[in-house]
Design a protein around this motif. Structure first.
Motif, PDB file in Angstrom:
ATOM      1  N   ARG A 184       1.089  -1.467  -0.074  1.00 17.03           N
ATOM      2  CA  ARG A 184       0.081   0.005  -0.118  1.00 17.03           C
ATOM      3  C   ARG A 184       0.913   1.054  -0.453  1.00 17.03           C
ATOM      4  N   VAL A 185       0.637   2.315  -0.739  1.00 16.15           N
ATOM      5  CA  VAL A 185       0.911   3.698  -0.740  1.00 16.15           C
ATOM      6  C   VAL A 185       0.046   4.610  -0.535  1.00 16.15           C
ATOM      7  N   TYR A 186       0.744   5.602   0.729  1.00 16.25           N
ATOM      8  CA  TYR A 186      -0.454   6.446   0.968  1.00 16.25           C
ATOM      9  C   TYR A 186      -0.471   7.283   0.055  1.00 16.25           C
ATOM     10  N   SER A 187      -0.998   8.435  -0.025  1.00 14.45           N
ATOM     11  CA  SER A 187      -1.226   9.409  -0.127  1.00 14.45           C
ATOM     12  C   SER A 187      -1.333  11.137   0.768  1.00 14.45           C
ATOM     13  N   SER A 188      -0.862  11.920   0.673  1.00 14.42           N
ATOM     14  CA  SER A 188      -1.191  13.098   1.740  1.00 14.42           C
ATOM     15  C   SER A 188      -1.953  13.481   1.329  1.00 14.42           C
ATOM     16  N   ARG A 189      -3.365  13.227   0.985  1.00 16.98           N
ATOM     17  CA  ARG A 189      -4.617  12.778   0.672  1.00 16.98           C
ATOM     18  C   ARG A 189      -5.147  12.302   2.060  1.00 16.98           C
ATOM     19  N   ASP A 190      -4.883  10.638   1.417  1.00 18.87           N
ATOM     20  CA  ASP A 190      -4.916   9.501   2.340  1.00 18.87           C
ATOM     21  C   ASP A 190      -4.700  10.253   3.905  1.00 18.87           C
ATOM     22  N   ARG A 191      -3.218  10.463   3.898  1.00 22.12           N
ATOM     23  CA  ARG A 191      -3.059  11.247   5.477  1.00 22.12           C
ATOM     24  C   ARG A 191      -3.829  12.041   6.210  1.00 22.12           C
ATOM     25  N   THR A 192      -4.464  13.062   5.734  1.00 25.14           N
ATOM     26  CA  THR A 192      -5.549  13.816   5.577  1.00 25.14           C
ATOM     27  C   THR A 192      -6.469  13.608   6.052  1.00 25.14           C
ATOM     28  N   ARG A 193      -6.786  12.830   5.556  1.00 29.95           N
ATOM     29  CA  ARG A 193      -8.531  11.152   5.594  1.00 29.95           C
ATOM     30  C   ARG A 193      -8.260  10.936   6.426  1.00 29.95           C
ATOM     31  N   LEU A 194      -6.906  10.250   7.346  1.00 34.99           N
ATOM     32  CA  LEU A 194      -6.999   9.722   7.906  1.00 34.99           C
ATOM     33  C   LEU A 194      -7.530  10.729   9.582  1.00 34.99           C
ATOM     34  N   LYS A 195      -6.514  11.544   9.181  1.00 34.69           N
ATOM     35  CA  LYS A 195      -6.415  12.366  10.480  1.00 34.69           C
ATOM     36  C   LYS A 195      -7.848  12.975  10.890  1.00 34.69           C
ATOM     37  N   LEU A 196      -8.613  13.803  10.086  1.00 34.50           N
ATOM     38  CA  LEU A 196      -9.459  13.704  10.063  1.00 34.50           C
ATOM     39  C   LEU A 196     -11.061  13.115  10.579  1.00 34.50           C
ATOM     40  N   THR A 197     -10.487  11.665   9.832  1.00 36.81           N
ATOM     41  CA  THR A 197     -11.077  10.216  10.921  1.00 36.81           C
ATOM     42  C   THR A 197     -11.027  10.142  12.470  1.00 36.81           C
ATOM     43  N   LEU A 198      -9.607  10.245  12.590  1.00 40.71           N
ATOM     44  CA  LEU A 198      -9.522  10.112  13.974  1.00 40.71           C
ATOM     45  C   LEU A 198      -9.922  10.916  14.693  1.00 40.71           C
ATOM     46  N   ARG A 199     -10.314  12.598  13.936  1.00 39.70           N
ATOM     47  CA  ARG A 199     -10.195  13.462  15.331  1.00 39.70           C
ATOM     48  C   ARG A 199     -12.047  13.348  15.831  1.00 39.70           C
ATOM     49  N   ALA A 200     -12.879  12.864  13.804  1.00 45.29           N
ATOM     50  CA  ALA A 200     -13.528  12.515  14.071  1.00 45.29           C
ATOM     51  C   ALA A 200     -14.273  11.212  15.080  1.00 45.29           C
ATOM     52  N   LYS A 201     -13.505  10.659  14.630  1.00 44.19           N
ATOM     53  CA  LYS A 201     -13.861   9.705  16.184  1.00 44.19           C
ATOM     54  C   LYS A 201     -13.739   9.982  17.479  1.00 44.19           C
TER      55      LYS A 201
END
Length: 142
Positions: free
Chosen positions: A42-59
């Motif tokens: 798997r190769v994650y992009s900056s977009r994926d990193r941002t989405r992960l950050k937002l997901t954890l914030r939502a949690k």
């Protein structure tokens, strides 16, 4: 060249397990590119990193992953931000109401626990007082 991340890079940065990362991918929150033999890496992009950050914030806010995905997906679309912000406020308002109801339930339970503690202490004081009186008579009668 765009910045990319491995699953272990992001897992380490956000204190997650690779399994959790794969789960977020299964939920559609992350969409890493694939590389290597058979596309197994798997190769994650900056977009994926941002989405992960937002997901954890939502949690942390207590939103479900489904709610988090809906909100995050809205920001990926090129639509006007007005409807997106209204939806975000609606979801937050619903979540706030749920949390306030839970808080009221917890406060009522805490009050009930305090009353039971008070009653139990009063009963214990009575039991201890009677036991002390019995011991005191035994000593005097000896």
């Amino acid at each position: 060249m765009a910045t990319t991340y491995s699953i272990s890079d992001l897992a380490r940065e956000f204190d997650l397990t690779p399994r959790a990362m794969r789960f977020y991918e299964d939920m559609g929150l992350l969409e890493p590119a694939r590389s290597g033999p058979g596309g197994r890496q798997r190769v994650y992009s900056s977009r994926d990193r941002t989405r992960l950050k937002l997901t954890l914030r939502a949690k942390r806010l207590g939103l479900s992953l489904t709610e988090a995905k809906q909100l995050i997906d809205m920001y990926d679309s090129p639509r006007d931000t007005g409807p997106q912000l209204r939806k975000f406020l609606e979801v937050l308002g619903q979540h706030r109401a749920q949390l306030e109801a839970q808080l009221a339930d917890l406060q009522a339970t805490l009050k009930e626990v305090a009353e039971h503690e008070k009653d139990a202490r009063a009963l214990l004081a009575g039991v201890d007082g009677k036991a002390g009186a019995k011991r005191g008579r035994g000593v005097r009668g000896a």
